[in-house]
Write a protein that holds these residues in place. Sequence first.
Motif, mmCIF file in Angstrom:
data_model
loop_
_atom_site.group_PDB
_atom_site.id
_atom_site.type_symbol
_atom_site.label_atom_id
_atom_site.label_comp_id
_atom_site.label_asym_id
_atom_site.label_seq_id
_atom_site.Cartn_x
_atom_site.Cartn_y
_atom_site.Cartn_z
ATOM 1 N N ARG A 9 50.394 55.425 -30.860
ATOM 2 C CA ARG A 9 50.088 55.492 -32.286
ATOM 3 C C ARG A 9 50.482 54.204 -32.991
ATOM 4 O O ARG A 9 49.807 53.761 -33.919
ATOM 5 C CB ARG A 9 50.831 56.662 -32.946
ATOM 6 C CG ARG A 9 50.351 58.029 -32.524
ATOM 7 C CD ARG A 9 48.885 58.258 -32.879
ATOM 8 N NE ARG A 9 48.564 58.042 -34.275
ATOM 9 C CZ ARG A 9 48.668 58.968 -35.221
ATOM 10 N NH1 ARG A 9 49.094 60.170 -34.926
ATOM 11 N NH2 ARG A 9 48.353 58.690 -36.466
ATOM 12 N N PHE A 33 33.427 54.059 -27.814
ATOM 13 C CA PHE A 33 33.399 52.969 -28.794
ATOM 14 C C PHE A 33 34.825 52.548 -29.155
ATOM 15 O O PHE A 33 35.727 53.390 -29.210
ATOM 16 C CB PHE A 33 32.708 53.429 -30.088
ATOM 17 C CG PHE A 33 31.355 54.040 -29.892
ATOM 18 C CD1 PHE A 33 31.219 55.378 -29.539
ATOM 19 C CD2 PHE A 33 30.202 53.284 -30.051
ATOM 20 C CE1 PHE A 33 29.965 55.957 -29.349
ATOM 21 C CE2 PHE A 33 28.953 53.847 -29.872
ATOM 22 C CZ PHE A 33 28.828 55.178 -29.519
ATOM 23 N N TYR A 35 36.623 50.536 -32.436
ATOM 24 C CA TYR A 35 36.502 49.977 -33.769
ATOM 25 C C TYR A 35 37.856 49.438 -34.211
ATOM 26 O O TYR A 35 38.898 49.891 -33.760
ATOM 27 C CB TYR A 35 36.110 51.058 -34.797
ATOM 28 C CG TYR A 35 34.768 51.698 -34.610
ATOM 29 C CD1 TYR A 35 34.622 52.836 -33.814
ATOM 30 C CD2 TYR A 35 33.647 51.199 -35.256
ATOM 31 C CE1 TYR A 35 33.384 53.445 -33.668
ATOM 32 C CE2 TYR A 35 32.409 51.805 -35.113
ATOM 33 C CZ TYR A 35 32.290 52.933 -34.322
ATOM 34 O OH TYR A 35 31.059 53.530 -34.177
ATOM 35 N N GLN A 37 39.805 48.978 -38.042
ATOM 36 C CA GLN A 37 39.686 49.359 -39.442
ATOM 37 C C GLN A 37 40.667 48.541 -40.263
ATOM 38 O O GLN A 37 41.876 48.544 -40.001
ATOM 39 C CB GLN A 37 39.993 50.848 -39.632
ATOM 40 C CG GLN A 37 39.819 51.303 -41.073
ATOM 41 C CD GLN A 37 40.060 52.787 -41.250
ATOM 42 O OE1 GLN A 37 40.663 53.451 -40.410
ATOM 43 N NE2 GLN A 37 39.576 53.326 -42.360
ATOM 44 N N GLY A 42 36.204 48.610 -44.090
ATOM 45 C CA GLY A 42 35.692 49.783 -43.384
ATOM 46 C C GLY A 42 35.954 49.686 -41.894
ATOM 47 O O GLY A 42 36.902 49.040 -41.441
ATOM 48 N N LEU A 43 35.103 50.310 -41.114
ATOM 49 C CA LEU A 43 35.210 50.256 -39.659
ATOM 50 C C LEU A 43 34.217 49.238 -39.124
ATOM 51 O O LEU A 43 33.043 49.241 -39.512
ATOM 52 C CB LEU A 43 34.874 51.620 -39.047
ATOM 53 C CG LEU A 43 35.990 52.635 -38.973
ATOM 54 C CD1 LEU A 43 36.249 53.235 -40.348
ATOM 55 C CD2 LEU A 43 35.637 53.733 -37.987
ATOM 56 N N LEU A 45 32.673 47.613 -35.493
ATOM 57 C CA LEU A 45 32.548 47.900 -34.072
ATOM 58 C C LEU A 45 32.902 46.674 -33.248
ATOM 59 O O LEU A 45 32.332 45.596 -33.437
ATOM 60 C CB LEU A 45 31.122 48.351 -33.769
ATOM 61 C CG LEU A 45 30.805 48.745 -32.347
ATOM 62 C CD1 LEU A 45 31.605 49.969 -31.912
ATOM 63 C CD2 LEU A 45 29.308 49.020 -32.203
ATOM 64 N N PHE A 48 31.211 48.680 -27.270
ATOM 65 C CA PHE A 48 30.878 50.038 -26.906
ATOM 66 C C PHE A 48 30.361 50.090 -25.483
ATOM 67 O O PHE A 48 30.015 49.067 -24.891
ATOM 68 C CB PHE A 48 29.901 50.675 -27.898
ATOM 69 C CG PHE A 48 28.640 49.907 -28.141
ATOM 70 C CD1 PHE A 48 28.645 48.740 -28.903
ATOM 71 C CD2 PHE A 48 27.423 50.364 -27.657
ATOM 72 C CE1 PHE A 48 27.473 48.045 -29.162
ATOM 73 C CE2 PHE A 48 26.252 49.675 -27.914
ATOM 74 C CZ PHE A 48 26.278 48.509 -28.662
ATOM 75 N N LEU A 90 40.591 52.193 -33.660
ATOM 76 C CA LEU A 90 40.109 53.558 -33.464
ATOM 77 C C LEU A 90 39.129 53.610 -32.310
ATOM 78 O O LEU A 90 38.211 52.802 -32.225
ATOM 79 C CB LEU A 90 39.407 54.057 -34.736
ATOM 80 C CG LEU A 90 40.295 54.247 -35.972
ATOM 81 C CD1 LEU A 90 39.452 54.440 -37.210
ATOM 82 C CD2 LEU A 90 41.216 55.426 -35.781
ATOM 83 N N GLN A 103 30.033 60.950 -33.696
ATOM 84 C CA GLN A 103 31.110 60.385 -32.922
ATOM 85 C C GLN A 103 32.405 61.115 -33.254
ATOM 86 O O GLN A 103 32.672 61.456 -34.404
ATOM 87 C CB GLN A 103 31.245 58.891 -33.207
ATOM 88 C CG GLN A 103 30.045 58.100 -32.707
ATOM 89 C CD GLN A 103 30.172 56.611 -32.935
ATOM 90 O OE1 GLN A 103 31.231 56.092 -33.240
ATOM 91 N NE2 GLN A 103 29.057 55.912 -32.759
ATOM 92 N N PHE A 105 36.512 60.881 -33.137
ATOM 93 C CA PHE A 105 37.481 59.796 -33.167
ATOM 94 C C PHE A 105 38.860 60.223 -32.671
ATOM 95 O O PHE A 105 39.285 61.372 -32.856
ATOM 96 C CB PHE A 105 37.625 59.266 -34.602
ATOM 97 C CG PHE A 105 36.475 58.400 -35.022
ATOM 98 C CD1 PHE A 105 35.291 58.959 -35.470
ATOM 99 C CD2 PHE A 105 36.573 57.025 -34.947
ATOM 100 C CE1 PHE A 105 34.218 58.157 -35.837
ATOM 101 C CE2 PHE A 105 35.508 56.214 -35.322
ATOM 102 C CZ PHE A 105 34.338 56.779 -35.766
ATOM 103 N N GLY A 106 39.545 59.270 -32.059
ATOM 104 C CA GLY A 106 40.937 59.453 -31.711
ATOM 105 C C GLY A 106 41.831 59.234 -32.915
ATOM 106 O O GLY A 106 41.354 58.855 -33.992
ATOM 107 N N PRO A 107 43.140 59.421 -32.745
ATOM 108 C CA PRO A 107 44.082 59.326 -33.875
ATOM 109 C C PRO A 107 44.344 57.915 -34.340
ATOM 110 O O PRO A 107 44.891 57.717 -35.426
ATOM 111 C CB PRO A 107 45.368 59.949 -33.314
ATOM 112 C CG PRO A 107 45.263 59.771 -31.834
ATOM 113 C CD PRO A 107 43.796 59.840 -31.508
ATOM 114 N N GLY A 108 43.956 56.916 -33.541
ATOM 115 C CA GLY A 108 44.166 55.526 -33.941
ATOM 116 C C GLY A 108 45.448 54.936 -33.397
ATOM 117 O O GLY A 108 46.434 55.646 -33.149
#
Lengths: 114, 113
Positions: A9, A33, A35, A37, A42-43, A45, A48, A90, A103, A105-108
């Motif tokens: 994390r 993917f 990304y 942030q 924003g996000l 890419l 991928f 992310l 999509q 997403f994971g927790p980042g």
Amino acid sequence: DVKVTQSSRYLVKRTGEKVFLECVQDMDHENMFWYRQDPGLGLRLIYFSYDVKMKEKGDIPEGYSVSREKKERFSLILESASTNQTSMYLCASSLRSEVGAEQYFGPGTRLTVT
Amino acid sequence: ELKVEQNPLFLSMQEGKNYTIYCNYSTTSDRLYWYRQDPGKSLESLFVLLSNGAVKQEGRLMASLDTKARLSTLHITAAVHDLSATYFCAVDLRNFGNEKLTFGTGTRLTIIP
């Protein structure tokens, strides 16, 4: 439920270190993917992958590489970390679909490079 | 190059009021997604819009897509505090049969009691 997990994390690394960020999904998704942030941007890419061992550059691939040796796992590599790579990273995955697939997403991972 | 613009970027609104977030994009696409992000958390899918005229509703949120105008809206009805979050739209630009999403910069929504 789809689950996307990321290895850390929070991560603090020094400039010049090699950094590995791991992402694992458990729903047999073809697409994965990475990304980053950043506030106000924003996000964006980075890379991928549509299949094992396949990768495509995203919008900001410079300074990054990726690896996908197994379908469920997608790794992001910072070969030589720099302070401008401090960011939230992310990971996401999705099914391959002709009609569109959301999509997940994971927790980042919040990476700080000092 | 696909550009996705959201407005407003920041929105403070009182509980009970209605408001709309706009998402404009620059290239033809008929697939658009809305996501929500709570502070410190990851993104959660809200709506998937897959054709011109598509409308989806969940609770106090309603999303629509006008592909001819290249515009999607996220309408909030009678806002409540729980809706405070950052909302992102994302447009799907097909790339060799696989989706590649381009995200807007997000709208940070704060609901004031």
